[in-house]
Design a protein around this motif. Structure first.
Motif, PDB file in Angstrom:
ATOM      1  N   LEU A 294       0.823  -1.202   0.000  1.00  0.00           N
ATOM      2  CA  LEU A 294       0.000   0.000   0.000  1.00  0.00           C
ATOM      3  C   LEU A 294       0.864   1.262   0.000  1.00  0.00           C
ATOM      4  O   LEU A 294       0.516   2.266  -0.639  1.00  0.00           O
ATOM      5  CB  LEU A 294      -0.931  -0.005   1.214  1.00  0.00           C
ATOM      6  CG  LEU A 294      -2.025  -1.078   1.227  1.00  0.00           C
ATOM      7  CD1 LEU A 294      -2.777  -1.050   2.554  1.00  0.00           C
ATOM      8  CD2 LEU A 294      -3.000  -0.878   0.072  1.00  0.00           C
ATOM      9  N   PHE A 295       1.968   1.221   0.716  1.00  0.00           N
ATOM     10  CA  PHE A 295       2.901   2.358   0.766  1.00  0.00           C
ATOM     11  C   PHE A 295       3.376   2.702  -0.650  1.00  0.00           C
ATOM     12  O   PHE A 295       3.300   3.861  -1.092  1.00  0.00           O
ATOM     13  CB  PHE A 295       4.092   1.993   1.657  1.00  0.00           C
ATOM     14  CG  PHE A 295       5.129   3.072   1.814  1.00  0.00           C
ATOM     15  CD1 PHE A 295       5.132   3.887   2.927  1.00  0.00           C
ATOM     16  CD2 PHE A 295       6.113   3.252   0.852  1.00  0.00           C
ATOM     17  CE1 PHE A 295       6.098   4.885   3.069  1.00  0.00           C
ATOM     18  CE2 PHE A 295       7.075   4.238   0.993  1.00  0.00           C
ATOM     19  CZ  PHE A 295       7.068   5.057   2.102  1.00  0.00           C
ATOM     20  N   TYR A 296       3.878   1.704  -1.365  1.00  0.00           N
ATOM     21  CA  TYR A 296       4.418   1.974  -2.694  1.00  0.00           C
ATOM     22  C   TYR A 296       3.326   2.201  -3.728  1.00  0.00           C
ATOM     23  O   TYR A 296       3.518   2.961  -4.692  1.00  0.00           O
ATOM     24  CB  TYR A 296       5.362   0.842  -3.108  1.00  0.00           C
ATOM     25  CG  TYR A 296       6.704   0.972  -2.429  1.00  0.00           C
ATOM     26  CD1 TYR A 296       7.604   1.945  -2.823  1.00  0.00           C
ATOM     27  CD2 TYR A 296       7.048   0.169  -1.354  1.00  0.00           C
ATOM     28  CE1 TYR A 296       8.829   2.107  -2.190  1.00  0.00           C
ATOM     29  CE2 TYR A 296       8.263   0.315  -0.712  1.00  0.00           C
ATOM     30  CZ  TYR A 296       9.151   1.290  -1.128  1.00  0.00           C
ATOM     31  OH  TYR A 296      10.350   1.455  -0.492  1.00  0.00           O
ATOM     32  N   LEU A 297       2.166   1.573  -3.546  1.00  0.00           N
ATOM     33  CA  LEU A 297       1.042   1.863  -4.434  1.00  0.00           C
ATOM     34  C   LEU A 297       0.602   3.320  -4.282  1.00  0.00           C
ATOM     35  O   LEU A 297       0.282   3.997  -5.270  1.00  0.00           O
ATOM     36  CB  LEU A 297      -0.120   0.919  -4.125  1.00  0.00           C
ATOM     37  CG  LEU A 297      -1.387   1.115  -4.977  1.00  0.00           C
ATOM     38  CD1 LEU A 297      -1.079   0.898  -6.449  1.00  0.00           C
ATOM     39  CD2 LEU A 297      -2.488   0.162  -4.505  1.00  0.00           C
ATOM     40  N   LEU A 518       0.873   8.760   2.692  1.00  0.00           N
ATOM     41  CA  LEU A 518       1.581   7.840   3.573  1.00  0.00           C
ATOM     42  C   LEU A 518       1.235   8.069   5.044  1.00  0.00           C
ATOM     43  O   LEU A 518       1.328   7.142   5.865  1.00  0.00           O
ATOM     44  CB  LEU A 518       3.096   7.979   3.368  1.00  0.00           C
ATOM     45  CG  LEU A 518       3.578   7.897   1.912  1.00  0.00           C
ATOM     46  CD1 LEU A 518       5.085   8.057   1.841  1.00  0.00           C
ATOM     47  CD2 LEU A 518       3.137   6.602   1.267  1.00  0.00           C
ATOM     48  N   PHE A 519       0.843   9.285   5.391  1.00  0.00           N
ATOM     49  CA  PHE A 519       0.503   9.568   6.772  1.00  0.00           C
ATOM     50  C   PHE A 519      -0.831   8.950   7.176  1.00  0.00           C
ATOM     51  O   PHE A 519      -1.157   8.878   8.364  1.00  0.00           O
ATOM     52  CB  PHE A 519       0.472  11.083   7.001  1.00  0.00           C
ATOM     53  CG  PHE A 519       1.818  11.739   6.893  1.00  0.00           C
ATOM     54  CD1 PHE A 519       2.648  11.846   7.996  1.00  0.00           C
ATOM     55  CD2 PHE A 519       2.273  12.220   5.685  1.00  0.00           C
ATOM     56  CE1 PHE A 519       3.895  12.433   7.895  1.00  0.00           C
ATOM     57  CE2 PHE A 519       3.519  12.813   5.570  1.00  0.00           C
ATOM     58  CZ  PHE A 519       4.333  12.921   6.678  1.00  0.00           C
ATOM     59  N   VAL A 520      -1.605   8.511   6.191  1.00  0.00           N
ATOM     60  CA  VAL A 520      -2.901   7.883   6.471  1.00  0.00           C
ATOM     61  C   VAL A 520      -2.738   6.393   6.772  1.00  0.00           C
ATOM     62  O   VAL A 520      -3.478   5.815   7.573  1.00  0.00           O
ATOM     63  CB  VAL A 520      -3.850   8.089   5.263  1.00  0.00           C
ATOM     64  CG1 VAL A 520      -5.183   7.383   5.479  1.00  0.00           C
ATOM     65  CG2 VAL A 520      -4.069   9.573   5.005  1.00  0.00           C
ATOM     66  N   LEU A 521      -1.741   5.763   6.131  1.00  0.00           N
ATOM     67  CA  LEU A 521      -1.636   4.309   6.174  1.00  0.00           C
ATOM     68  C   LEU A 521      -1.517   3.706   7.577  1.00  0.00           C
ATOM     69  O   LEU A 521      -2.150   2.683   7.854  1.00  0.00           O
ATOM     70  CB  LEU A 521      -0.443   3.865   5.322  1.00  0.00           C
ATOM     71  CG  LEU A 521      -0.652   3.919   3.806  1.00  0.00           C
ATOM     72  CD1 LEU A 521       0.618   3.495   3.088  1.00  0.00           C
ATOM     73  CD2 LEU A 521      -1.799   3.021   3.399  1.00  0.00           C
ATOM     74  N   PRO A 522      -0.717   4.270   8.495  1.00  0.00           N
ATOM     75  CA  PRO A 522      -0.586   3.614   9.805  1.00  0.00           C
ATOM     76  C   PRO A 522      -1.911   3.474  10.534  1.00  0.00           C
ATOM     77  O   PRO A 522      -2.133   2.495  11.246  1.00  0.00           O
ATOM     78  CB  PRO A 522       0.383   4.507  10.582  1.00  0.00           C
ATOM     79  CG  PRO A 522       0.822   5.562   9.684  1.00  0.00           C
ATOM     80  CD  PRO A 522       0.140   5.447   8.386  1.00  0.00           C
ATOM     81  N   THR A 546     -10.960  -1.701   0.027  1.00  0.00           N
ATOM     82  CA  THR A 546     -11.358  -0.375   0.523  1.00  0.00           C
ATOM     83  C   THR A 546     -10.138   0.490   0.827  1.00  0.00           C
ATOM     84  O   THR A 546     -10.153   1.711   0.606  1.00  0.00           O
ATOM     85  CB  THR A 546     -12.236  -0.505   1.779  1.00  0.00           C
ATOM     86  OG1 THR A 546     -11.543  -1.271   2.774  1.00  0.00           O
ATOM     87  CG2 THR A 546     -13.552  -1.202   1.458  1.00  0.00           C
ATOM     88  N   ALA A 547      -9.050  -0.129   1.313  1.00  0.00           N
ATOM     89  CA  ALA A 547      -7.832   0.639   1.594  1.00  0.00           C
ATOM     90  C   ALA A 547      -7.226   1.185   0.303  1.00  0.00           C
ATOM     91  O   ALA A 547      -6.791   2.347   0.244  1.00  0.00           O
ATOM     92  CB  ALA A 547      -6.819  -0.237   2.331  1.00  0.00           C
ATOM     93  N   ILE A 548      -7.184   0.355  -0.734  1.00  0.00           N
ATOM     94  CA  ILE A 548      -6.639   0.804  -2.018  1.00  0.00           C
ATOM     95  C   ILE A 548      -7.483   1.955  -2.576  1.00  0.00           C
ATOM     96  O   ILE A 548      -6.955   2.953  -3.079  1.00  0.00           O
ATOM     97  CB  ILE A 548      -6.581  -0.370  -3.008  1.00  0.00           C
ATOM     98  CG1 ILE A 548      -5.504  -1.371  -2.571  1.00  0.00           C
ATOM     99  CG2 ILE A 548      -6.305   0.119  -4.428  1.00  0.00           C
ATOM    100  CD1 ILE A 548      -5.516  -2.671  -3.343  1.00  0.00           C
TER     101      ILE A 548
END
Length: 624
Positions: A294-297, A518-522, A546-548
């Motif tokens: 998800l980070f790299y996407l 990226l600040f949303v992912l954690p 849903t995350a993607i």
């Protein structure tokens, strides 16, 4: 190089139980020998001051010799130390040697980690001395100076505690594998592979930077070394394609930062995390896989939206290697990676896996002239090993003193209980506090140091609040990692700016904007354990979908561009952010509302109403 070879042989001897020349020390003696060897290497590789950068002063040799002497004394007396309880009562000469060892460790921390980590190690390492004068839950029974020195050096929870045990038993092998891949040409292969995959697409050079940094970061686990390896190629390519200097540097900084999170060879902190949690490294690696993707996407979506909005094209055909030829040349690297992953996930031989994978790679390279390990490459291998492991040992020995100071006084547990009490059980409040704390500490500390510190103080409180233990520890790691791209320190952004010849400040600001997703992912994976691959398969797939969708919408809002719509104004961008927020929240009702808002956004921006408005406006322009 001699120290690197000696340390490597000692680690292999201990891991495989070879008993070379009848030498097979006890666990604590082995750790002391290893600390002495690599601390001496660090004192020789890293200068005491800037003026010594290109010379080797006599006192570096003296300090290195002292490190070897102290470690030798402690190692030889390892069995006696355990039997006679030197942690509590030790001969005078042993206490003096322990005192000198602490001073050498602190000097190593200062040289390799900087003044910030040195200050943290000193303040918390000496905490047992003044714990009796601290207020409230910070109070503890004080230690005398002799007791503090003996506890740090001869106890099992400080300098030779979990961080150093992880370095000795696991990390050295993975560093060996990463260096072997690099010196045999693995970096060139992964760069060509990324170019063959992404070079033709719009904004191709930026996407190549993201993908190549993902590959290289998964092997090195170091943001700075990743930038200095791949960034020297990707940043000039981005600049030639129309990207600004600052944006090119920001892309490389964000991409390289994610290497700490990218399996199969994550940063050293992942191995430490596995030990703290009492799980295998394979479990940490599997849990980090989807967050890393998800980070790299998220980065790929960001640079794609930027390229679409700016009208940037891909690379020239003559610059792009053929995928088939690239794979034909690079199959030994993929095979060695497959061996490593198989031994980690299937055979669960974590200590042995990197050595066998390295052996496979080097054996194949003997029959390939360009990849063959010759004398020059062998010496470079030993130097990089001593340099890299020396840095890790010096920093983690100092952080071990932080762990020891908090553990011996019992303050770590008290801090977690108080934090849970003050938060009133509010998970959002605790996560916000954890994010801010990790972020601030990460500004002046390495990711490993920041994680170790907070895994003692903060992680128990998050787990006690009902969050998943592995998700909580990954959350702390992730926020500490993000400090590499955020001002005022922004170590990765500043390094990339130096390669690009760009402004440090503007590059850092570009990196924050680029890394906004990226600040949303954690928060995604700490609130939803399905994203760390825990739970039923259908729930994992739904959560991933849903995350993607959420990170795509955040990327679209950040860049002001939406597929099949084009450039967006501020109101649609806020609408997309609201939609993404609903999809981020792990609850099916919010997902339904979010999907409805997404459908409404497309009807509003790209549906019949938008087309009728566009025709009317175009007609008015034509008449005018």
């Amino acid at each position: 190089m001699i120290l690197g070879l000696t340390g490597l042989l000692m680690a292999i001897n201990q891991t495989f139980g070879l008993k070379l020349l009848g030498f097979y020390p006890l666990g604590n003696a082995f750790l002391y020998y290893l600390i002495g060897i690599f601390l001496a290497a660090a004192l020789l590789c890293y200068p005491a001051r800037a003026a010594d950068a290109h010379r080797m002063p006599w006192y570096d040799w003296a300090l290195a010799a002292a490190a070897l002497g102290c470690a030798g004394y402690l190692g030889v007396n390892g069995l006696r130390m355990t039997q006679e309880g030197w942690e509590f009562f030790a001969p005078l000469e042993a206490t003096l040697v322990a005192s000198l060892t602490i001073l050498l460790v602190l000097e190593g921390v200062r040289r390799c980690g900087g003044w910030a980590i040195f200050a943290v190690a000193l303040i918390f390492g000496l905490y047992p001395l003044y714990a009796g004068h601290m207020p409230g839950f910070l109070w503890s029974n004080p230690f005398s100076l002799d007791e503090t020195i003996r506890a740090h050096v001869m106890g099992a929870e400080s300098i030779i505690g979990v961080p150093m045990q992880v370095v000795a038993n696991l990390i050295i092998g993975f560093v060996v594998f990463g260096i072997a891949l690099t010196i045999t040409g693995g970096g060139e292969f992964f760069m060509n592979f990324a170019t063959a995959l992404m070079g033709r697409s719009r904004g191709g050079p930026a996407k190549v930077a993201v993908v190549s940094s993902a590959f290289m970061g998964s092997l090195s686990g170091s943001a700075v070394s990743n930038i200095l390896t791949t960034g020297t190629i990707t940043i000039p390519a981005m600049k030639r394609s129309g990207y600004s200097r600052e944006y090119s540097a920001a892309v490389e900084a964000c991409s390289s930062t994610g290497g700490t999170l990218m399996p199969p060879v994550m940063g050293a902190v992942a191995f430490i995390m596995a030990s703290f949690l009492g799980v295998s490294y394979a479990e940490v690696m599997v849990a980090a896989l989807l967050p890393a993707i998800l980070f790299y996407l998220a980065l790929l979506l960001q640079v794609d939206h930027y390229a679409a909005r700016q009208g940037l094209r891909g690379m020239r055909p003559e610059e792009i290697p053929r995928l088939g030829d690239t794979l034909k040349q690079g199959w030994p690297y993929l095979l060695s990676l497959a061996v490593l992953i198989y031994m980690l996930l299937v055979m669960r031989l974590e200590s042995y896996a990197p050595y066998y994978a390295t052996l496979v790679l080097l054996a194949i390279s003997l029959f390939r002239r360009r990849q063959r390990l010759n004398l020059a490459k062998g010496l470079d291998f030993l130097y990089q090993l001593a340099h890299g492991i020396g840095n890790l040992v010096a920093v983690l020995a100092g952080i071990g003193m932080v762990v020891g100071g908090l553990s011996y006084t019992g303050v770590a547990g008290s801090f977690s209980r108080e934090l849970l009490l003050y938060a009133g059980g509010s998970i959002p409040l605790m996560l916000a506090a954890g994010a801010v704390t990790s972020f601030v500490l990460g500004m002046g500390m390495t990711v490993s140091a920041c994680y170790i510190f907070l895994s003692i103080l903060l992680a128990p409180a998050l787990v006690a609040a009902g969050l998943d233990p592995l998700g909580s520890h990954l959350f702390i790691l992730y926020w500490g990692m993000l400090s590499y791209i955020t001002p005022p320190v922004a170590l990765a952004a500043i390094t990339a700016a130096g390669v690009a010849g760009a402004s440090n400040t503007r590059t850092s600001l570009h990196a924050v904007r680029l890394g906004g997703v990226l600040f949303v992912l954690p928060f995604l994976f700490v609130l939803n354990p399905s994203l760390i691959l825990q739970g039923p398969l259908d729930l994992i797939l739904l959560s991933a979908l849903t995350a993607i969708t959420a990170i795509w919408l955040v990327a679209a809002a950040m860049e002001g561009y939406l597929y099949r719509v084009g450039t967006l104004g501020w109101l649609p961008r806020l609408w997309l952010l609201l939609t993404a927020g609903l999809l981020i929240y792990p609850e099916w009702r919010s997902d339904l509302v979010g999907l409805a808002l997404l459908g409404g956004a497309y009807l509003w921006l790209a549906g019949p109403f938008r087309r009728r408005s566009a025709v009317k406006i175009e007609g008015q322009r034509t008449i005018g």
